[in-house]
Design an enzyme around this catalytic site. Structure first.
Site, PDB file in Angstrom:
ATOM      1  N   VAL A  39       0.835  -1.205   0.000  1.00  0.00           N
ATOM      2  CA  VAL A  39       0.000   0.000   0.000  1.00  0.00           C
ATOM      3  C   VAL A  39       0.868   1.253   0.000  1.00  0.00           C
ATOM      4  O   VAL A  39       1.868   1.327   0.716  1.00  0.00           O
ATOM      5  CB  VAL A  39      -0.918  -0.003   1.242  1.00  0.00           C
ATOM      6  CG1 VAL A  39      -1.740   1.280   1.305  1.00  0.00           C
ATOM      7  CG2 VAL A  39      -1.840  -1.207   1.212  1.00  0.00           C
ATOM      8  N   ASP A  41       2.935   2.484  -2.110  1.00  0.00           N
ATOM      9  CA  ASP A  41       4.278   2.460  -2.690  1.00  0.00           C
ATOM     10  C   ASP A  41       4.383   3.347  -3.925  1.00  0.00           C
ATOM     11  O   ASP A  41       5.467   3.544  -4.456  1.00  0.00           O
ATOM     12  CB  ASP A  41       4.666   1.017  -3.072  1.00  0.00           C
ATOM     13  CG  ASP A  41       5.160   0.222  -1.867  1.00  0.00           C
ATOM     14  OD1 ASP A  41       5.463   0.849  -0.850  1.00  0.00           O
ATOM     15  OD2 ASP A  41       5.220  -1.012  -1.961  1.00  0.00           O
ATOM     16  N   THR A 117      -2.531  -2.680  -9.952  1.00  0.00           N
ATOM     17  CA  THR A 117      -3.159  -3.654  -9.057  1.00  0.00           C
ATOM     18  C   THR A 117      -3.096  -3.182  -7.610  1.00  0.00           C
ATOM     19  O   THR A 117      -2.172  -2.471  -7.218  1.00  0.00           O
ATOM     20  CB  THR A 117      -2.474  -5.023  -9.187  1.00  0.00           C
ATOM     21  OG1 THR A 117      -1.089  -4.891  -8.841  1.00  0.00           O
ATOM     22  CG2 THR A 117      -2.587  -5.543 -10.599  1.00  0.00           C
ATOM     23  N   GLY A 119      -2.553  -2.707  -3.652  1.00  0.00           N
ATOM     24  CA  GLY A 119      -1.474  -3.062  -2.745  1.00  0.00           C
ATOM     25  C   GLY A 119      -1.966  -3.584  -1.416  1.00  0.00           C
ATOM     26  O   GLY A 119      -1.271  -4.326  -0.743  1.00  0.00           O
ATOM     27  N   ASN A 171      10.945   3.235  -5.328  1.00  0.00           N
ATOM     28  CA  ASN A 171      10.272   4.513  -5.575  1.00  0.00           C
ATOM     29  C   ASN A 171      10.474   5.487  -4.402  1.00  0.00           C
ATOM     30  O   ASN A 171      10.952   5.107  -3.337  1.00  0.00           O
ATOM     31  CB  ASN A 171       8.780   4.243  -5.795  1.00  0.00           C
ATOM     32  CG  ASN A 171       8.052   5.438  -6.381  1.00  0.00           C
ATOM     33  OD1 ASN A 171       8.655   6.292  -7.024  1.00  0.00           O
ATOM     34  ND2 ASN A 171       6.754   5.498  -6.181  1.00  0.00           N
ATOM     35  N   LYS A 172      10.122   6.736  -4.659  1.00  0.00           N
ATOM     36  CA  LYS A 172      10.175   7.816  -3.667  1.00  0.00           C
ATOM     37  C   LYS A 172      11.613   8.069  -3.197  1.00  0.00           C
ATOM     38  O   LYS A 172      11.858   8.395  -2.025  1.00  0.00           O
ATOM     39  CB  LYS A 172       9.261   7.507  -2.485  1.00  0.00           C
ATOM     40  CG  LYS A 172       7.804   7.263  -2.893  1.00  0.00           C
ATOM     41  CD  LYS A 172       6.874   7.114  -1.711  1.00  0.00           C
ATOM     42  CE  LYS A 172       5.453   6.852  -2.171  1.00  0.00           C
ATOM     43  NZ  LYS A 172       4.503   6.738  -1.061  1.00  0.00           N
ATOM     44  N   SER A 548     -25.166 -31.407  11.030  1.00  0.00           N
ATOM     45  CA  SER A 548     -24.806 -30.986   9.655  1.00  0.00           C
ATOM     46  C   SER A 548     -25.083 -29.499   9.464  1.00  0.00           C
ATOM     47  O   SER A 548     -26.018 -29.113   8.774  1.00  0.00           O
ATOM     48  CB  SER A 548     -25.546 -31.821   8.613  1.00  0.00           C
ATOM     49  OG  SER A 548     -26.932 -31.905   8.863  1.00  0.00           O
TER      50      SER A 548
END
Length: 635
Positions: A39, A41, A117, A119, A171-172, A548
């Site tokens: 998350v 990133d 996608t 994170g 990154n960053k 059950s």
């Protein structure tokens, strides 16, 4: 009044521009890639930067982006590039990616489809969706945080799904002062992990998606980096786009096209290989052979068709072929089996229950399947193989999967279309898991049905009765065993051949190894269902008295029986009344915490929605209940 000539000229120029654009980009190769990681990133920001730098943003979009950036708090003239991708309102509010966002862009050298996608661990299932069609994965790592659990999980899944081109994008870097030591430490950490899961090579890049460092041009802030930029790597990386075309012909049949009595074609998407009229083919799982008569499309017949094309095949022979079958090259067919080893990625809040029946969808085939047992669960941090009886949300494990009939398959590593599957809950119809088939188990090839000369119909005629299963379900203390005993006694007086399977009794022998966890309860009912089926084959009326608690397992047993043989009877007693009776003192123990996983207290009971018969124990006596059940069995 007609439009001025200038308008016609303008339209003509626009049409020429579009034609030139299509001609220019039509000759380019396509790269599908995903961005993944933990998350925050910076995945969405990176994609937004790529779209911006490749000039794939219209002026009105750019104006809206500036406005949105100011509204969410971006200062000065800076643009929040993540807003280009995070289309859901919930994502913009939370600052996270929830759905898989697909974006198209192109440069002078290549076309791209990128999947952003999620994170967050909760949405790992969406990451699997995006990775399933990707050629390359960009694994982002926040330079301030380093390699995290979700970084490892996404890397493992990407590699598991067959992605061999990996980019580690740290990154960053602007937030750590473009410090080379930070970058080198993260690369070293990741390399050690990657080697353990089989990632032999990856490209490591220090970047800043927000500032644009090393995205499309070398960064002056990091002169120590002598490698490529991200865009240059994406434009030049080699992808084997013809891999599936080189494999033997496979086409999963989606639809049988029968517009009239003179035409019968089999429509589908070619998964691999090449097909031509005259080719010998085999229809699986039946194994029938024929030859291709014609390849039909909306534009006419073809002399050849290849992987990725949607076609209709006509055959020279009248063979039995329907949706779910696979048409393949006759001399190199895929395998057919009903038991497999598979990797399973669990995607549901409710844990995987081995023994529970799910729908398994692989290609166009849909069958009933159970995960028989788990061999181990994978710890994504250490890659340790841990013992496991079940899988929880986002867990990854390896186990044995059995289907109710043979299916056509290939190992996922060879053919994702015939090796990748999803598991669907039969009650909710929700997709609860995804998996990759490794190989068929040898026992699947060695075990065959032995034909029996004395049929189940003959057994029933000898007993002068119709086989049936009277399945009594309800809470502990509802009166199931008491009513079942009376039913058994009354039927015996009517010269009916019966057998009573009681929940407590079978746990003294057949199921003495099982506890009371949800997984053990599922296996308990599965075994009883198999025994009941054998008894109906012998012509008996089987009476069962089991809590059950789960609808899925009661439905599983119903599916084992012949139509009309399974009668679900709900012994409907309220929890308060059952607890007041408490003949065995079990509710008291459960309330005090001495007895765990007790149905109705700390374990759920799912009452039947449409039982064949409902017995209200508050409104009728045991004798009246037994008479009602017998009246339903023998009208």
């Amino acid at each position: 009044m007609g439009a001025p000539d200038s308008a016609y000229q303008s339209d003509a120029l626009i049409a020429e521009d579009i034609e030139r654009y299509l001609e220019l980009h039509g000759r380019k190769t396509m790269l599908r890639f995903i961005t993944c990681g933990s998350v925050d990133d910076g995945k969405s920001t990176l994609i937004g930067r790529l779209l911006y730098d490749s000039k794939m943003i219209f002026e009105d979009q750019l104006a809206e982006l500036h406005a949105d950036s100011k509204r969410v708090g971006t200062q000065g003239q800076e643009i929040d590039f993540a807003l280009l991708v995070d289309g859901l309102a919930a994502e913009r509010e939370q600052g996270i990616t929830i759905d898989v966002a697909y974006r198209f862009f192109a440069t002078e050298k290549r076309k791209f489809i990128v999947a952003d996608t999620p994170g967050h661990e909760q949405y790992t299932r969406n990451m699997v969706t995006g990775a399933s069609t990707a050629d390359l994965a960009v694994i982002l790592v926040d330079a301030r945080k380093g390699v995290l659990t979700q970084t490892r999980r996404h890397s493992y899944l990407a590699h598991l799904l067959g992605i061999r081109n990996m980019v580690l994008a740290v990154n960053k870097m602007d937030l750590v002062g473009y410090d080379r030591a930070v970058f080198d430490a993260i690369v070293t950490d990741y390399r050690e992990f990657a080697a353990g899961i089989g990632i032999e090579e990856f490209v490591a890049l220090p970047i800043s998606g927000f500032k644009g460092d090393n995205i499309t041009a070398p960064s002056p802030n990091m002169p120590w980096h002598n490698g490529t930029t991200l865009m240059a790597h994406l434009e030049s990386v080699e992808v084997d786009t013809d891999r599936m075309a080189k494999r033997p012909f496979r086409m999963a049949v989606q639809w049988v096209n029968r517009p009239n009595l003179d035409f019968r074609g089999f429509a589908g998407l070619i998964g691999s290989g090449t097909v031509r009229p005259g080719d010998a083919v085999r229809v699986l799982p039946s194994g029938r052979t024929s030859r291709v008569k014609a390849i039909v499309t909306a534009d006419g017949e073809l002399a050849q068709a290849v992987a990725g094309q949607s076609i209709t095949l006509t055959l020279t022979d009248e063979v039995d072929c329907s949706r779910g079958d696979v048409i393949a090259r006759a001399d190199a067919p895929p395998q057919v089996a009903d038991q497999f080893e598979a990797t399973i990625v669990w995607m549901d809040e409710q844990e995987l229950l081995p023994g529970r029946s799910y729908w398994l969808k692989i290609g166009t085939q849909t069958v009933s399947a159970v995960v028989q047992q788990l061999k181990f669960q994978v710890n994504v941090n250490s890659m340790e193989q841990l013992a496991a009886k079940t899988l929880e949300l986002n867990a990854i494990g390896v186990g044995t999967v059995a289907t109710d009939r043979p299916i056509t398959f290939e190992p996922y590593a060879d053919n994702p279309d015939l090796g990748g599957f999803i598991l669907i809950d039969k009650i909710s119809n929700a997709t609860v898991g995804a998996g990759l088939l490794h190989f068929a188990l040898r026992r699947a090839e060695n075990i065959h049905w032995q034909p029996l000369e004395v049929s189940r119909e003959h057994h029933a005629r000898l007993k002068n009765q119709r086989p049936a299963v009277l399945w009594l379900t309800g809470l502990s203390g509802a009166g199931k065993s008491t009513i079942a005993n009376v039913v058994s006694r009354k039927l015996a007086r009517m010269n009916r051949h019966t057998f009573l399977l009681d929940g407590d009794n079978v746990r003294h022998g057949l199921n003495r190894d099982l506890g009371f966890t949800d997984a053990d309860r599922v296996e308990n009912i599965r075994r009883v269902g198999e025994v009941a089926k054998l008894m109906t084959d012998a012509g008996l009326i089987v009476i069962t008295a089991f809590i059950s608690p789960f609808r899925a397992e009661r439905e599983m047993v119903r599916q084992m029986m012949q139509p009309g043989e399974f009668l679900e009877i709900h012994i409907d007693t309220s929890l308060a009344e059952a607890e007041a009776r408490d003949v065995k003192g079990l509710y008291k123990k459960a309330r005090s915490g001495e007895l765990k996983n007790f149905t109705g207290i700390d374990s759920p009971y799912e009452p039947p929605e449409n039982p064949e018969l409902r017995i209200d124990t508050a409104a009728m006596s045991v004798e009246e209940a037994a008479d009602a059940i017998i009246a339903r069995l023998i009208p």
